[in-house]
Design a protein around this motif. Structure first.
Motif, PDB file in Angstrom:
ATOM      1  N   PRO A 222       0.830  -1.216   0.000  1.00  0.00           N
ATOM      2  CA  PRO A 222       0.000   0.000   0.000  1.00  0.00           C
ATOM      3  C   PRO A 222       0.857   1.256   0.000  1.00  0.00           C
ATOM      4  O   PRO A 222       1.903   1.319   0.654  1.00  0.00           O
ATOM      5  CB  PRO A 222      -0.808  -0.126   1.295  1.00  0.00           C
ATOM      6  CG  PRO A 222       0.003  -1.029   2.167  1.00  0.00           C
ATOM      7  CD  PRO A 222       0.689  -1.991   1.244  1.00  0.00           C
ATOM      8  N   SER A 223       0.410   2.260  -0.732  1.00  0.00           N
ATOM      9  CA  SER A 223       1.174   3.508  -0.845  1.00  0.00           C
ATOM     10  C   SER A 223       0.855   4.494   0.263  1.00  0.00           C
ATOM     11  O   SER A 223       1.558   5.490   0.426  1.00  0.00           O
ATOM     12  CB  SER A 223       0.901   4.161  -2.201  1.00  0.00           C
ATOM     13  OG  SER A 223      -0.477   4.486  -2.326  1.00  0.00           O
ATOM     14  N   GLN A 224      -0.197   4.251   1.019  1.00  0.00           N
ATOM     15  CA  GLN A 224      -0.582   5.166   2.089  1.00  0.00           C
ATOM     16  C   GLN A 224      -0.556   4.443   3.430  1.00  0.00           C
ATOM     17  O   GLN A 224      -1.045   3.324   3.561  1.00  0.00           O
ATOM     18  CB  GLN A 224      -1.975   5.736   1.832  1.00  0.00           C
ATOM     19  CG  GLN A 224      -2.060   6.571   0.558  1.00  0.00           C
ATOM     20  CD  GLN A 224      -3.430   7.186   0.372  1.00  0.00           C
ATOM     21  OE1 GLN A 224      -4.234   7.264   1.306  1.00  0.00           O
ATOM     22  NE2 GLN A 224      -3.715   7.633  -0.837  1.00  0.00           N
ATOM     23  N   ASN A 225       0.022   5.101   4.428  1.00  0.00           N
ATOM     24  CA  ASN A 225       0.168   4.489   5.754  1.00  0.00           C
ATOM     25  C   ASN A 225      -1.165   4.091   6.376  1.00  0.00           C
ATOM     26  O   ASN A 225      -1.248   3.120   7.126  1.00  0.00           O
ATOM     27  CB  ASN A 225       0.890   5.459   6.695  1.00  0.00           C
ATOM     28  CG  ASN A 225       2.332   5.679   6.299  1.00  0.00           C
ATOM     29  OD1 ASN A 225       2.943   4.818   5.669  1.00  0.00           O
ATOM     30  ND2 ASN A 225       2.877   6.837   6.639  1.00  0.00           N
ATOM     31  N   LEU A 226      -2.213   4.838   6.032  1.00  0.00           N
ATOM     32  CA  LEU A 226      -3.523   4.604   6.638  1.00  0.00           C
ATOM     33  C   LEU A 226      -4.012   3.183   6.428  1.00  0.00           C
ATOM     34  O   LEU A 226      -4.653   2.595   7.301  1.00  0.00           O
ATOM     35  CB  LEU A 226      -4.537   5.609   6.059  1.00  0.00           C
ATOM     36  CG  LEU A 226      -5.975   5.518   6.578  1.00  0.00           C
ATOM     37  CD1 LEU A 226      -6.006   5.884   8.068  1.00  0.00           C
ATOM     38  CD2 LEU A 226      -6.886   6.452   5.786  1.00  0.00           C
ATOM     39  N   ASP A 227      -3.705   2.602   5.273  1.00  0.00           N
ATOM     40  CA  ASP A 227      -4.243   1.293   4.916  1.00  0.00           C
ATOM     41  C   ASP A 227      -3.263   0.144   5.127  1.00  0.00           C
ATOM     42  O   ASP A 227      -3.603  -1.014   4.870  1.00  0.00           O
ATOM     43  CB  ASP A 227      -4.673   1.290   3.443  1.00  0.00           C
ATOM     44  CG  ASP A 227      -5.759   2.309   3.157  1.00  0.00           C
ATOM     45  OD1 ASP A 227      -6.607   2.521   4.045  1.00  0.00           O
ATOM     46  OD2 ASP A 227      -5.751   2.882   2.062  1.00  0.00           O
ATOM     47  N   GLN A 228      -2.048   0.423   5.562  1.00  0.00           N
ATOM     48  CA  GLN A 228      -1.008  -0.602   5.571  1.00  0.00           C
ATOM     49  C   GLN A 228      -1.354  -1.822   6.421  1.00  0.00           C
ATOM     50  O   GLN A 228      -1.233  -2.959   5.965  1.00  0.00           O
ATOM     51  CB  GLN A 228       0.318   0.002   6.044  1.00  0.00           C
ATOM     52  CG  GLN A 228       0.993   0.860   4.987  1.00  0.00           C
ATOM     53  CD  GLN A 228       2.312   1.422   5.471  1.00  0.00           C
ATOM     54  OE1 GLN A 228       2.669   1.284   6.641  1.00  0.00           O
ATOM     55  NE2 GLN A 228       3.042   2.068   4.582  1.00  0.00           N
ATOM     56  N   LYS A 229      -1.794  -1.606   7.652  1.00  0.00           N
ATOM     57  CA  LYS A 229      -2.066  -2.731   8.540  1.00  0.00           C
ATOM     58  C   LYS A 229      -3.173  -3.623   7.989  1.00  0.00           C
ATOM     59  O   LYS A 229      -3.052  -4.855   7.958  1.00  0.00           O
ATOM     60  CB  LYS A 229      -2.439  -2.233   9.937  1.00  0.00           C
ATOM     61  CG  LYS A 229      -2.697  -3.366  10.921  1.00  0.00           C
ATOM     62  CD  LYS A 229      -3.024  -2.824  12.312  1.00  0.00           C
ATOM     63  CE  LYS A 229      -3.310  -3.960  13.288  1.00  0.00           C
ATOM     64  NZ  LYS A 229      -3.645  -3.446  14.645  1.00  0.00           N
ATOM     65  N   MET A 230      -4.259  -2.987   7.523  1.00  0.00           N
ATOM     66  CA  MET A 230      -5.387  -3.755   7.018  1.00  0.00           C
ATOM     67  C   MET A 230      -5.001  -4.562   5.780  1.00  0.00           C
ATOM     68  O   MET A 230      -5.364  -5.740   5.649  1.00  0.00           O
ATOM     69  CB  MET A 230      -6.544  -2.813   6.677  1.00  0.00           C
ATOM     70  CG  MET A 230      -7.751  -3.513   6.059  1.00  0.00           C
ATOM     71  SD  MET A 230      -9.084  -2.354   5.680  1.00  0.00           S
ATOM     72  CE  MET A 230      -8.302  -1.320   4.435  1.00  0.00           C
ATOM     73  N   ILE A 231      -4.234  -3.954   4.869  1.00  0.00           N
ATOM     74  CA  ILE A 231      -3.843  -4.650   3.642  1.00  0.00           C
ATOM     75  C   ILE A 231      -2.865  -5.778   3.949  1.00  0.00           C
ATOM     76  O   ILE A 231      -2.910  -6.854   3.335  1.00  0.00           O
ATOM     77  CB  ILE A 231      -3.270  -3.646   2.621  1.00  0.00           C
ATOM     78  CG1 ILE A 231      -4.395  -2.729   2.126  1.00  0.00           C
ATOM     79  CG2 ILE A 231      -2.621  -4.372   1.442  1.00  0.00           C
ATOM     80  CD1 ILE A 231      -3.929  -1.586   1.274  1.00  0.00           C
ATOM     81  N   LEU A 232      -1.994  -5.587   4.922  1.00  0.00           N
ATOM     82  CA  LEU A 232      -1.102  -6.666   5.350  1.00  0.00           C
ATOM     83  C   LEU A 232      -1.902  -7.834   5.917  1.00  0.00           C
ATOM     84  O   LEU A 232      -1.601  -8.998   5.653  1.00  0.00           O
ATOM     85  CB  LEU A 232      -0.113  -6.153   6.396  1.00  0.00           C
ATOM     86  CG  LEU A 232       1.104  -5.394   5.866  1.00  0.00           C
ATOM     87  CD1 LEU A 232       1.871  -4.761   7.016  1.00  0.00           C
ATOM     88  CD2 LEU A 232       2.012  -6.321   5.070  1.00  0.00           C
TER      89      LEU A 232
END
Length: 323
Positions: A236-246
């Protein structure tokens, strides 16, 4: 010329100066106007930015005389403060130029507001090509040793190099997203003037992010009872979504049922479908049978005493992928 689109051509200017001007103009021109970066041969130019030393050539003078568009001559001579002198010559620096801002407001925006919409508008917009495939980019990504020009009805998105698997972006497209007018074609020499080569992006990661953030592509039909397995972890390119996408990636890298992942991660089914839609379009993975799934519903316990282990796991994943 669309009432909401300004066609700007740049000619004879270095890529560095061109990028700076594109970014500055996007910040100056109101957001309800789209900017279409066009070639100097385009019949619907509203503004031409031309290097001062080329301005007096016969070809340029003939174009201005015939088409009667606005122009700014661009000089290489730096001044302490950006300025526009007589004969419409702009001197750098271009960043945060109050002089350029005033000129755009008094000349270009006034010119646009007084210009009648042209019947030729449709000719300035990208047309659908025979090779377009809005459900999967499999055919596009299989084109090897090729430069492709990616665009939509707002203009150029990027140029991709399928051999090196890198992307060069159009610098004024500040948000990574597109719509159902997305298309691509073999890149021509003129298309390279629309992008910046200062920074290269990984092709697979950028394509995935493009469609993750493009709302018109988030509703692909995939049933919540289907099983899907991804081939690689999207970044993900944005920190906001990183945890969920991981978390989603950790499930679907094993092959998982959408509804099970929805319940385990306590996410709306639309979010899970959005993730899979981006994977389908970017050619990351495939639908599989239940027998091929290696994901177990209890693989990721969420009990309080085991939450520390889960946090540690995703911490390692973030470190591994540099997030």
């Amino acid at each position: 010329m669309s009432a909401h689109c300004i066609n700007i051509a740049i000619s004879g200017i270095s890529s560095k100066a061109s990028d700076e001007l594109k970014i500055e103009l996007r910040q100056i021109i109101p957001n309800h106007f789209d900017i279409n970066w066009v070639n100097i041969s385009n019949k619907n130019i509203d503004l031409l930015l031309i290097h001062a030393k080329f301005f007096d050539t016969q070809g340029i003078q003939q174009l201005i005389k015939e088409r009667k568009f606005l122009f700014l001559k661009i000089s290489n001579e730096y001044r302490a403060v950006s300025s526009i002198l007589e004969n419409n010559t702009l001197f750098p620096p271009f960043q945060e130029s109050k002089t350029l801002q005033k000129w755009i407001q008094s000349h270009l925006l006034n010119y646009i507001s007084n210009k009648e919409p042209s019947d030729e508008t449709s000719n300035t917009l990208p047309q659908k090509s025979d090779i377009s495939n809005t459900i999967s980019l499999d055919s596009m990504l299989k084109l090897k040793n090729t430069y492709l020009h990616l665009f939509d009805n707002h203009g150029t998105l990027a140029i991709i190099d399928t051999f090196q698997e890198v992307v060069w972006l159009e610098p004024t497209r500040l948000q990574i997203k597109t719509n159902n007018s997305f298309n691509y074609e073999l890149a021509k020499t003129e298309h390279f003037t629309f992008v910046s080569k200062k920074t290269e992006y990984n092709l697979k990661d950028w394509i995935w992010n493009l469609f993750w953030y493009s709302t018109e592509y988030q509703g692909l039909i995939i049933d919540e009872n289907d099983y899907y397995k991804i081939d690689y972890w999207p970044q993900p390119s944005q920190n906001l979504d990183q945890k969920m996408i991981l978390q989603l990636s950790a499930c679907f890298i094993q092959g998982a049922q959408l509804s099970q992942v929805m319940r385990r991660l306590k996410l709306p089914i639309k979010t899970v479908q959005q993730f899979i839609s981006a994977c389908i379009i970017s050619n990351n993975g495939k639908i599989i049978s239940a027998a091929e799934s290696r994901y177990q519903y209890n693989d990721m316990p969420i009990a309080t005493e085991q939450q520390g282990f889960l946090n540690k796991f995703f911490g390692k994943m973030r470190s591994r992928f540099g997030l």
